[in-house]
Write a protein that holds these residues in place. Structure first.
Motif, PDB file in Angstrom:
ATOM      1  N   PRO A  44     -56.402  -4.398 -51.968  1.00  0.00           N
ATOM      2  CA  PRO A  44     -54.960  -4.519 -52.203  1.00  0.00           C
ATOM      3  C   PRO A  44     -54.304  -5.441 -51.169  1.00  0.00           C
ATOM      4  N   VAL A  45     -53.282  -6.179 -51.620  1.00  0.00           N
ATOM      5  CA  VAL A  45     -52.488  -7.037 -50.739  1.00  0.00           C
ATOM      6  C   VAL A  45     -51.018  -6.720 -50.978  1.00  0.00           C
ATOM      7  N   THR A  46     -50.176  -7.073 -50.040  1.00  0.00           N
ATOM      8  CA  THR A  46     -48.738  -6.872 -50.163  1.00  0.00           C
ATOM      9  C   THR A  46     -48.085  -8.202 -50.516  1.00  0.00           C
ATOM     10  N   ILE A  47     -47.344  -8.206 -51.617  1.00  0.00           N
ATOM     11  CA  ILE A  47     -46.629  -9.404 -52.039  1.00  0.00           C
ATOM     12  C   ILE A  47     -45.139  -9.158 -51.842  1.00  0.00           C
ATOM     13  N   SER A  48     -44.451 -10.121 -51.244  1.00  0.00           N
ATOM     14  CA  SER A  48     -43.016 -10.013 -51.047  1.00  0.00           C
ATOM     15  C   SER A  48     -42.368 -11.372 -51.291  1.00  0.00           C
ATOM     16  N   VAL A  49     -41.083 -11.343 -51.539  1.00  0.00           N
ATOM     17  CA  VAL A  49     -40.313 -12.559 -51.771  1.00  0.00           C
ATOM     18  C   VAL A  49     -39.236 -12.625 -50.698  1.00  0.00           C
ATOM     19  N   GLU A  50     -39.150 -13.766 -50.036  1.00  0.00           N
ATOM     20  CA  GLU A  50     -38.158 -13.945 -48.975  1.00  0.00           C
ATOM     21  C   GLU A  50     -37.015 -14.804 -49.496  1.00  0.00           C
ATOM     22  N   VAL A  51     -35.827 -14.214 -49.521  1.00  0.00           N
ATOM     23  CA  VAL A  51     -34.632 -14.923 -49.955  1.00  0.00           C
ATOM     24  C   VAL A  51     -34.159 -15.858 -48.849  1.00  0.00           C
ATOM     25  N   GLY A  52     -34.237 -15.399 -47.621  1.00  0.00           N
ATOM     26  CA  GLY A  52     -33.806 -16.190 -46.478  1.00  0.00           C
ATOM     27  C   GLY A  52     -33.883 -15.353 -45.225  1.00  0.00           C
ATOM     28  N   LYS A  53     -33.539 -15.963 -44.111  1.00  0.00           N
ATOM     29  CA  LYS A  53     -33.516 -15.221 -42.860  1.00  0.00           C
ATOM     30  C   LYS A  53     -32.486 -15.833 -41.930  1.00  0.00           C
ATOM     31  N   THR A  54     -32.174 -15.101 -40.891  1.00  0.00           N
ATOM     32  CA  THR A  54     -31.239 -15.566 -39.883  1.00  0.00           C
ATOM     33  C   THR A  54     -31.486 -14.789 -38.604  1.00  0.00           C
ATOM     34  N   SER A  55     -30.881 -15.217 -37.544  1.00  0.00           N
ATOM     35  CA  SER A  55     -30.956 -14.504 -36.259  1.00  0.00           C
ATOM     36  C   SER A  55     -29.558 -14.041 -35.887  1.00  0.00           C
ATOM     37  N   LEU A  56     -29.473 -12.831 -35.378  1.00  0.00           N
ATOM     38  CA  LEU A  56     -28.200 -12.273 -34.931  1.00  0.00           C
ATOM     39  C   LEU A  56     -28.375 -11.691 -33.536  1.00  0.00           C
ATOM     40  N   LYS A  57     -27.307 -11.722 -32.767  1.00  0.00           N
ATOM     41  CA  LYS A  57     -27.297 -10.993 -31.502  1.00  0.00           C
ATOM     42  C   LYS A  57     -27.035  -9.530 -31.827  1.00  0.00           C
ATOM     43  N   ILE A  58     -27.520  -8.655 -30.994  1.00  0.00           N
ATOM     44  CA  ILE A  58     -27.371  -7.221 -31.252  1.00  0.00           C
ATOM     45  C   ILE A  58     -25.902  -6.850 -31.388  1.00  0.00           C
ATOM     46  N   ARG A  59     -25.002  -7.458 -30.602  1.00  0.00           N
ATOM     47  CA  ARG A  59     -23.581  -7.127 -30.704  1.00  0.00           C
ATOM     48  C   ARG A  59     -23.041  -7.449 -32.099  1.00  0.00           C
ATOM     49  N   ASP A  60     -23.531  -8.564 -32.692  1.00  0.00           N
ATOM     50  CA  ASP A  60     -23.099  -8.922 -34.043  1.00  0.00           C
ATOM     51  C   ASP A  60     -23.717  -7.982 -35.083  1.00  0.00           C
ATOM     52  N   LEU A  61     -24.934  -7.576 -34.857  1.00  0.00           N
ATOM     53  CA  LEU A  61     -25.593  -6.629 -35.746  1.00  0.00           C
ATOM     54  C   LEU A  61     -24.841  -5.295 -35.769  1.00  0.00           C
ATOM     55  N   LEU A  62     -24.398  -4.848 -34.590  1.00  0.00           N
ATOM     56  CA  LEU A  62     -23.678  -3.578 -34.497  1.00  0.00           C
ATOM     57  C   LEU A  62     -22.302  -3.632 -35.162  1.00  0.00           C
ATOM     58  N   ARG A  63     -21.752  -4.809 -35.347  1.00  0.00           N
ATOM     59  CA  ARG A  63     -20.442  -4.965 -35.988  1.00  0.00           C
ATOM     60  C   ARG A  63     -20.526  -4.975 -37.515  1.00  0.00           C
ATOM     61  N   LEU A  64     -21.712  -5.028 -38.071  1.00  0.00           N
ATOM     62  CA  LEU A  64     -21.855  -5.073 -39.522  1.00  0.00           C
ATOM     63  C   LEU A  64     -21.406  -3.755 -40.146  1.00  0.00           C
ATOM     64  N   THR A  65     -20.654  -3.866 -41.211  1.00  0.00           N
ATOM     65  CA  THR A  65     -20.205  -2.694 -41.954  1.00  0.00           C
ATOM     66  C   THR A  65     -20.413  -2.966 -43.437  1.00  0.00           C
ATOM     67  N   GLN A  66     -20.165  -1.956 -44.252  1.00  0.00           N
ATOM     68  CA  GLN A  66     -20.270  -2.151 -45.691  1.00  0.00           C
ATOM     69  C   GLN A  66     -19.315  -3.267 -46.106  1.00  0.00           C
ATOM     70  N   GLY A  67     -19.819  -4.217 -46.846  1.00  0.00           N
ATOM     71  CA  GLY A  67     -19.010  -5.350 -47.284  1.00  0.00           C
ATOM     72  C   GLY A  67     -19.174  -6.579 -46.403  1.00  0.00           C
ATOM     73  N   SER A  68     -19.816  -6.435 -45.231  1.00  0.00           N
ATOM     74  CA  SER A  68     -20.064  -7.591 -44.370  1.00  0.00           C
ATOM     75  C   SER A  68     -20.994  -8.563 -45.092  1.00  0.00           C
ATOM     76  N   VAL A  69     -20.838  -9.847 -44.813  1.00  0.00           N
ATOM     77  CA  VAL A  69     -21.705 -10.868 -45.376  1.00  0.00           C
ATOM     78  C   VAL A  69     -22.516 -11.481 -44.247  1.00  0.00           C
ATOM     79  N   VAL A  70     -23.825 -11.507 -44.422  1.00  0.00           N
ATOM     80  CA  VAL A  70     -24.717 -12.123 -43.446  1.00  0.00           C
ATOM     81  C   VAL A  70     -25.184 -13.443 -44.047  1.00  0.00           C
TER      82      VAL A  70
END
Length: 118
Positions: A44-70
């Protein structure tokens, strides 16, 4: 000679790589070292699809709420990456298949290209 066979057996019995299904561990290959294609194809192998990626600082990650756009690094309309065990092997576009997402491959990356990225 019998003593050597006993030592080999003891090593095999205590091995962490012991096959738990009772199959012969040599079933992967024969004495010539060739891999049995039936065994290889059943791994068995794991197949996944990557839409995209980005880097965030932890302070910005902690500010994310429902409705936030990354915002992702990939542009809209760019092909998505199809990964097998975290290695990009193809690219494609999202399709719907019976109310489920799928990916239509538009480019398969050659083994030579994949080896360059290792």
């Amino acid at each position: 000679m019998a003593e050597e066979e006993t030592k080999d057996t003891e090593i095999d019995e205590n091995s962490d790589d012991q096959n738990t299904e009772g199959e012969n561990p040599k079933a992967l290959g024969d004495d010539s070292g060739k891999i049995n294609p039936d065994v290889l194809q059943s791994i068995p192998v794991t197949i996944s699809v990557e839409v995209g990626k980005t880097s965030l600082k932890i302070r910005d990650l902690l500010r994310l709420t429902q409705g936030s756009v990354v915002e992702l690094e990939r542009l809209a309309g760019e092909p998505l990456d199809l990964l097998v065990n975290n290695t990009v092997v193809a690219q494609g576009e999202v399709v719907l298949v019976n109310d489920r997402y799928g990916i239509r491959l538009t480019r398969v990356i050659s083994a030579e290209e994949r080896m360059k990225t290792l």
